[in-house]
Design a protein around this motif. Structure first.
Motif, PDB file in Angstrom:
ATOM      1  N   ALA A  19      84.257  -0.466 -22.958  1.00  0.00           N
ATOM      2  CA  ALA A  19      83.155   0.311 -22.346  1.00  0.00           C
ATOM      3  C   ALA A  19      81.785  -0.229 -23.225  1.00  0.00           C
ATOM      4  O   ALA A  19      80.749   0.009 -22.587  1.00  0.00           O
ATOM      5  CB  ALA A  19      83.426   1.748 -22.997  1.00  0.00           C
TER       6      ALA A  19
ATOM      7  N   SER B 142      77.384   2.705 -21.604  1.00  0.00           N
ATOM      8  CA  SER B 142      78.461   1.865 -20.989  1.00  0.00           C
ATOM      9  C   SER B 142      78.049   0.820 -20.174  1.00  0.00           C
ATOM     10  O   SER B 142      76.966   1.196 -19.466  1.00  0.00           O
ATOM     11  CB  SER B 142      79.259   2.970 -20.330  1.00  0.00           C
TER      12      SER B 142
ATOM     13  N   ASN C 285      87.562   1.677 -17.908  1.00  0.00           N
ATOM     14  CA  ASN C 285      86.751   1.142 -19.057  1.00  0.00           C
ATOM     15  C   ASN C 285      86.897   2.109 -20.073  1.00  0.00           C
ATOM     16  O   ASN C 285      87.105   3.314 -20.115  1.00  0.00           O
ATOM     17  CB  ASN C 285      85.339   1.165 -18.576  1.00  0.00           C
TER      18      ASN C 285
ATOM     19  N   SER D  64      81.883   8.191 -17.715  1.00  0.00           N
ATOM     20  CA  SER D  64      82.245   6.907 -18.617  1.00  0.00           C
ATOM     21  C   SER D  64      82.317   7.230 -19.923  1.00  0.00           C
ATOM     22  O   SER D  64      81.274   8.077 -20.285  1.00  0.00           O
ATOM     23  CB  SER D  64      81.245   5.662 -18.277  1.00  0.00           C
ATOM     24  N   PRO D  65      83.286   6.821 -20.791  1.00  0.00           N
ATOM     25  CA  PRO D  65      84.501   5.733 -20.528  1.00  0.00           C
ATOM     26  C   PRO D  65      85.360   6.751 -19.572  1.00  0.00           C
ATOM     27  O   PRO D  65      85.332   7.963 -19.346  1.00  0.00           O
ATOM     28  CB  PRO D  65      84.861   5.462 -21.754  1.00  0.00           C
TER      29      PRO D  65
ATOM     30  N   THR E 201      85.351  -1.969 -28.877  1.00  0.00           N
ATOM     31  CA  THR E 201      86.200  -1.779 -27.624  1.00  0.00           C
ATOM     32  C   THR E 201      86.654  -2.910 -26.878  1.00  0.00           C
ATOM     33  O   THR E 201      87.667  -2.872 -26.113  1.00  0.00           O
ATOM     34  CB  THR E 201      85.179  -0.976 -26.669  1.00  0.00           C
TER      35      THR E 201
END
Length: 903
Positions: free
Chosen positions: A276, A287, A298, A469-470, A496
């Protein structure tokens, strides 16, 4: 021309996209037709790469950018994109393997599926697009494409010496071995290590390694997107089941070419997993691509429950003790001192202990202790090195241990970071006499107080179009894994980048458990819906889905699920406009058209979800409860922007939480309880009400989790819980301002190099030494920004250099990315593609900035936020003699938010 302003750009390099779908009969014809048209037009162009599998088009070098408009007018051309580059993170080495990863496995169900179900990823092909891998590492098989070897696919698309900034033409070869960087080796170990002391998530997968970065130290350490796209096409051709991409970052868009290519891989049945981003400190909308592709998983980062770190032994008059330190800031310069070495904490020439200025005294053969802050790690190390020091220890200005990420080939002494309390203890010990230290690459494992919490660096959503998102989270903070043998063999990294391969390994386990009879959508639903939403620190209220997605992934629950729900996430979009709230045209992040109904009130919506009972013999009963999560906003009560989002309810606040400040959700139909027959499905309608007690002017993003409580009538009374996150916006999202307000100091027009804004009717002369700069800040991503000079009648005179940009991310508040700019240097452009320059004439002007509001039509003049500068008079113009694509015109790319780092 598409010109993303949230990343660095390869000068003179472009993607040219054709109209036809990739992998269609039209591709060959359009490629041939395009080259015929280019030849007929006499355009000087070099083809970097041609694409037909995931992207229909070519990547080109175009020496004369004035030819760009000709290319875009050709019948075969749909649009052009400037070539972006992705910047690698610095690899951080360590020593001595530790069972650090096993602690994470215990909290995510990995240990349990290994021991009780025997799932190891056997028979599943996983592609890793990264810096390559040291396949000779004993915990990774010490082999390459031999029978029984995990590495059966792969290619080096770049070579050791490649860097898109200094060496734009890669030198590929079939061998993707990495002995100089380590990021890809670390990522691969998280997926597939099978050593005696720790195991990856899916240790028996078959691997494909696709190298897209060269060695650190060869310039800026970047890879161009056409190289990455070639690697994605190779992984597609090799029929990978899962692909991991631990790179991305910045404030990205799903329309970005790599996001589009990742979406097409998902469409073709490949589980795509991406990081992400590590920009959590910069707040919402951070993101990045390619993780924003439709259907891409993600991944956010949670902290590991155990920290394995390198040890320093401290010797002083009051006794000896040991402290932990970060990995070094340079992968090739390790912090090793076998014999006691003196530690000093000198004052630099500015009178500070920060080490940001040169030292007046010599400190030969000593280690300097300095405080973090006020300058880069490179600056601190350079000043220490110049003073004769053999090492530098930086104590943090925050309680946590962090890793330095700055590196310079000119710095040859090791630099590490220690905790703030440990730095203070050394300072206190120095008051009583000399202090020495040794560091012998020993390690120590300690409990992480933040274990199981979201990592501070993990990026926030949503994407600019309000998709969630994520998608889900996994351990990514303080992960010990494999590293190139030449760089120590093992190291601890955080990012990440580490969480993404963890989920990629989980996806492989699901595919093995289902004998590969699971669709991409099903794998995604199993991972997301079995995850566990986590509360904010010091709170019982769940974090926003825009921070953690569906929560912390649990593979045991994923492979045990007897039910799934479609869709696995709900993005509600804006809530004030009834015509828009619940628009049936909205697509879910999983790529399917959601079956929606318009809400019956302006603050609510109805969503249809389908419950699938996968039990072949038992009825399933379902009820639902709502878990309201924190609402978040980038704006303070006074309207000012803040990088760290504020939350409601505030953690630890004694203020009573009014019910109307929380979102509500309940099943609208059918009548409860819901019973679903074996192997059948049932559509339910869920009504979600936005908070009515939160002010729309504060621009809140609300969210929560629909908790589905499921019970089967089998003999054991099987019960399971699934979560579906939802998010929405309080107010009308399409009316949001994009530009910061002038009261915050931006936008403004001033003399280049000056922080002061011009006042009304100031007279200026434009020449090679004197120019004007336009500074503006985007507090929200925008699809279009136009910068033009206008006359007193507000008629457009011409576009400024870098004056028409599409798909921009928002600016961060850090020094590097806090604003964007353009220069008034005497050259204007007649067209939005900036290919027809002309000389500015003397006269009275204003700068006009048009920034498109969220989700608005770029062709609708009413959809833009508009700002006019004060009036100024240009008395004379002597423009520089340079090409339209000179460095000055592209300089704003240095000041917008960065994108593309390995995560």
């Amino acid at each position: 021309m598409k010109a993303p302003g949230s990343t660095s750009i390869q000068s003179g390099a472009y993607f040219v996209e054709f109209h036809g779908e990739p992998a269609s009969p039209e591709c060959d014809y359009e490629h041939e037709q395009f080259y015929q048209e280019v030849k007929a037009a006499g355009i000087n162009m070099r083809t970097r790469n041609a694409f037909k599998r995931l992207f229909n088009g070519v990547a080109i070098d175009l020496p004369n950018t004035r030819n760009l408009e000709q290319l875009e007018s050709m019948a075969t051309v749909r649009r052009t994109w400037p070539m972006q580059v992705r910047t690698r993170s610095v690899a951080i080495p360590s020593a001595n393997v530790s069972p650090n990863l096993m602690y994470a496995h215990q909290h995510t169900g990995v240990s349990k599926v290994h021991s009780e179900l025997g799932l190891t990823g056997q028979g599943i092909k996983v592609g890793v697009i990264d810096t390559g891998v040291d396949y000779m590492h004993p915990d990774l098989g010490a082999c390459w494409k031999t029978p029984g070897c995990p590495f059966q696919y792969g290619y080096d698309f770049v070579g050791d010496g490649y860097d898109s900034g200094t060496m734009p033409h890669p030198v590929p070869d079939p061998d993707p071995r990495d002995t100089c960087d380590g990021h890809g080796t670390h990522v691969t170990g998280i997926i597939a290590a099978h050593g005696s002391r720790f195991s990856g998530v899916a240790p028996n997968v078959t691997l494909g390694i696709y190298r897209i970065f060269g060695c650190p130290g060869n310039g800026t350490g970047q890879s161009a997107d056409d190289v990455i796209l070639k690697a994605m096409e190779a992984a597609h051709a090799d029929k990978m089941d899962v692909i991991n991409m631990s790179f991305g970052g910045g404030s990205g868009w799903s329309e970005d070419p790599l996001s589009v290519a990742a979406s097409r891989l998902v469409r073709d049945g490949i589980v795509m997993v991406a990081s992400a981003g590590n920009d959590g400190a910069n707040g919402l909308y951070t993101s990045g691509s390619p993780g924003l592709g439709v259907g891409v998983i993600n991944v956010a980062s949670f902290e590991n429950w155990m920290i394995t770190s390198l040890k320093i032994d401290i010797f002083g008059k009051n006794g000896n003790h040991s402290i932990v330190h970060s990995s070094p800031g340079n992968s090739k310069i390790r912090f090793v001192f076998d014999t006691p070495t003196q530690v000093v904490a000198p004052i630099d020439s500015s009178g500070s202990i920060n080490g940001c200025a040169p030292y007046t005294d010599r400190y030969d053969h000593q280690i300097l202790l300095v405080k973090r802050g006020n300058c880069t790690f490179v600056d601190k190390a350079a000043h220490a090195q110049d003073a004769g020091a053999v090492g530098i220890v930086v104590y943090n200005n925050e309680p946590d241990l962090m890793s330095p990420t700055s590196v310079s080939p000119n710095v040859t002494i090791p630099l590490v970071v220690i905790k703030s309390d440990d730095g203070q203890s050394i300072l206190s010990e120095l008051n009583f006499g000399p202090v020495t230290l040794t560091a012998t690459n020993g390690t120590v494992s300690t409990s992480n107080p933040a274990g199981g919490q979201i990592s501070k660096f993990s990026s926030w959503g949503p994407d600019p179009e309000l998709h969630q998102s994520p998608a889900v989270g996994a351990p990514g903070g303080h992960i010990f894994s494999t590293f190139p043998l030449d760089l120590g063999g093992y190291t601890s990294l955080s990012g990440t980048s580490m969480a993404s391969p963890y989920v990629a390994g989980m996806a492989a386990l699901i595919l093995q458990a289902r004998s590969k009879n699971a669709s991409v959508d099903e794998v995604r639903r199993l991972l997301l819906e079995s995850a566990h939403p986590k509360p904010n620190a010091n709170s019982t209220i769940p974090m926003s889905p825009l921070r953690q997605g569906s929560g912390l992934a649990d593979i045991w629950d994923s492979v045990s699920l007897m039910a799934t729900i479609d869709p696995p996430q709900l993005s509600l979009n804006y809530t004030e406009d009834r015509e828009s709230f619940g628009n049936p045209a909205d697509s879910g992040l999983d790529g399917t058209k959601q079956s929606l109904q318009r809400g019956t009130a302006s603050d609510e919506a109805i969503r249809r979800l389908t419950l699938f009972n996968h039990s072949p013999s038992s009825f399933m009963t379902c009820t639902m409860t709502n878990l309201a999560a924190s609402s978040v906003s980038s704006f303070m009560t006074n309207g000012s922007f803040a990088a760290t989002p504020r939350t409601w309810p505030e953690a630890g606040s004694a203020v009573a939480i009014a019910a109307d400040t929380q979102p509500r959700a309940f099943i609208e139909s059918p009548v409860l309880p819901i019973r679903v027959a074996p192997g059948a499905s049932q559509v339910v309608e869920v009504r979600i009400k936005a908070p009515s007690g939160l002010s729309a002017k504060d621009r809140w993003l609300f969210g929560g989790y629909l908790r589905f409580n499921l019970l089967w009538d089998d003999q054991s009374g099987t019960a399971q819980t699934l979560h579906v996150p939802y998010t929405g916006f309080v107010g009308d999202y399409t009316k949001l301002d994009v530009l910061s307000v002038p009261e915050e100091g931006l936008p403004f027009v001033g003399l280049k190099g000056s922080p002061d804004a011009l006042e009304d009717n100031v007279h200026v002369a434009i020449d090679s030494e004197h120019k004007l700069a336009v500074h503006y800040r985007l507090e929200h991503p925008t699809r279009v920004v136009k910068l033009r000079l206008v006359d007193d009648a507000n008629a457009t005179v011409g576009y400024l250099p870098y004056g028409y940009i599409e798909y921009l991310g928002r600016n961060y508040q850090s020094e590097r990315g806090r604003f964007s700019n353009s220069t008034i240097n005497g050259t204007l452009y007649q067209d939005a593609d900036l290919t027809r320059p002309f000389e500015t004439q003397p006269g009275a002007y204003r700068v006009r900035i048009d920034a498109l509001r969220p989700l608005r039509d770029p062709n609708d003049p009413e959809g833009y936020q508009i700002w006019h500068s004060p009036r100024f008079i240009i008395d004379s113009v002597s423009p520089p003699k340079a090409s339209p694509s000179n460095v000055e015109e592209a300089e704003s790319s240095d000041d917008v938010v960065r994108n593309g780092e390995l995560m």
